[in-house]
Design a protein around this motif. Sequence first.
Motif, short mmCIF file in Angstrom:
data_model
loop_
_atom_site.label_atom_id
_atom_site.label_comp_id
_atom_site.label_asym_id
_atom_site.label_seq_id
_atom_site.Cartn_x
_atom_site.Cartn_y
_atom_site.Cartn_z
N LEU A 9 25.35 41.58 49.24
CA LEU A 9 26.19 40.89 48.26
C LEU A 9 27.26 40.04 48.94
O LEU A 9 27.61 38.96 48.45
CB LEU A 9 26.83 41.90 47.31
CG LEU A 9 25.90 42.48 46.26
CD1 LEU A 9 26.59 43.61 45.49
CD2 LEU A 9 25.44 41.40 45.30
N ALA A 12 25.49 36.94 50.15
CA ALA A 12 25.15 36.11 48.99
C ALA A 12 26.38 35.39 48.46
O ALA A 12 26.32 34.20 48.12
CB ALA A 12 24.52 36.96 47.90
N THR A 13 27.52 36.08 48.43
CA THR A 13 28.76 35.45 47.99
C THR A 13 29.15 34.31 48.92
O THR A 13 29.52 33.22 48.46
CB THR A 13 29.88 36.50 47.93
OG1 THR A 13 29.49 37.55 47.05
CG2 THR A 13 31.18 35.90 47.45
N ALA A 50 29.20 33.46 42.38
CA ALA A 50 29.74 34.09 43.58
C ALA A 50 30.84 35.08 43.23
O ALA A 50 30.98 36.14 43.85
CB ALA A 50 30.27 33.03 44.55
N PHE A 53 29.13 38.20 42.06
CA PHE A 53 28.61 38.95 43.22
C PHE A 53 29.73 39.67 43.94
O PHE A 53 29.56 40.82 44.38
CB PHE A 53 27.88 38.01 44.19
CG PHE A 53 26.52 37.60 43.74
CD1 PHE A 53 25.88 38.23 42.71
CD2 PHE A 53 25.85 36.57 44.39
CE1 PHE A 53 24.62 37.85 42.31
CE2 PHE A 53 24.60 36.17 44.00
CZ PHE A 53 23.98 36.82 42.96
N ASN A 54 30.87 39.02 44.09
CA ASN A 54 31.99 39.66 44.77
C ASN A 54 32.52 40.84 43.96
O ASN A 54 32.91 41.86 44.53
CB ASN A 54 33.10 38.63 45.00
CG ASN A 54 34.16 39.15 45.93
OD1 ASN A 54 33.89 39.98 46.78
ND2 ASN A 54 35.37 38.65 45.77
N LYS A 57 30.42 44.10 44.47
CA LYS A 57 30.46 44.83 45.73
C LYS A 57 31.17 46.17 45.52
O LYS A 57 32.23 46.25 44.95
CB LYS A 57 31.19 44.03 46.81
CG LYS A 57 30.35 42.96 47.42
CD LYS A 57 30.95 42.37 48.67
CE LYS A 57 32.37 41.96 48.49
NZ LYS A 57 32.90 41.19 49.61
#
Length: 60
Positions: A9, A12-13, A50, A53-54, A57
């Motif tokens: 993740l 990806a971010t 993003a 995604f963050n 985490k």
Amino acid sequence: MAMNKNTVLAWATTIMIIVGLCLIGLGAFRYNDIAGWGFAAVGGGFFCIAWVFNALKGRV
């Protein structure tokens, strides 16, 4: 190097932020007409994804 879910993740971010910045840069500097607004909007969408995604985490 083992990659767990949080590492994936994080990568990806980071990639989404870089692509978002590139799209906003294209919209601002390369395409000055109406198409530039589309590139900038898609870049903003990449920032939103993003951000999600963050936020994921540590929870997945």
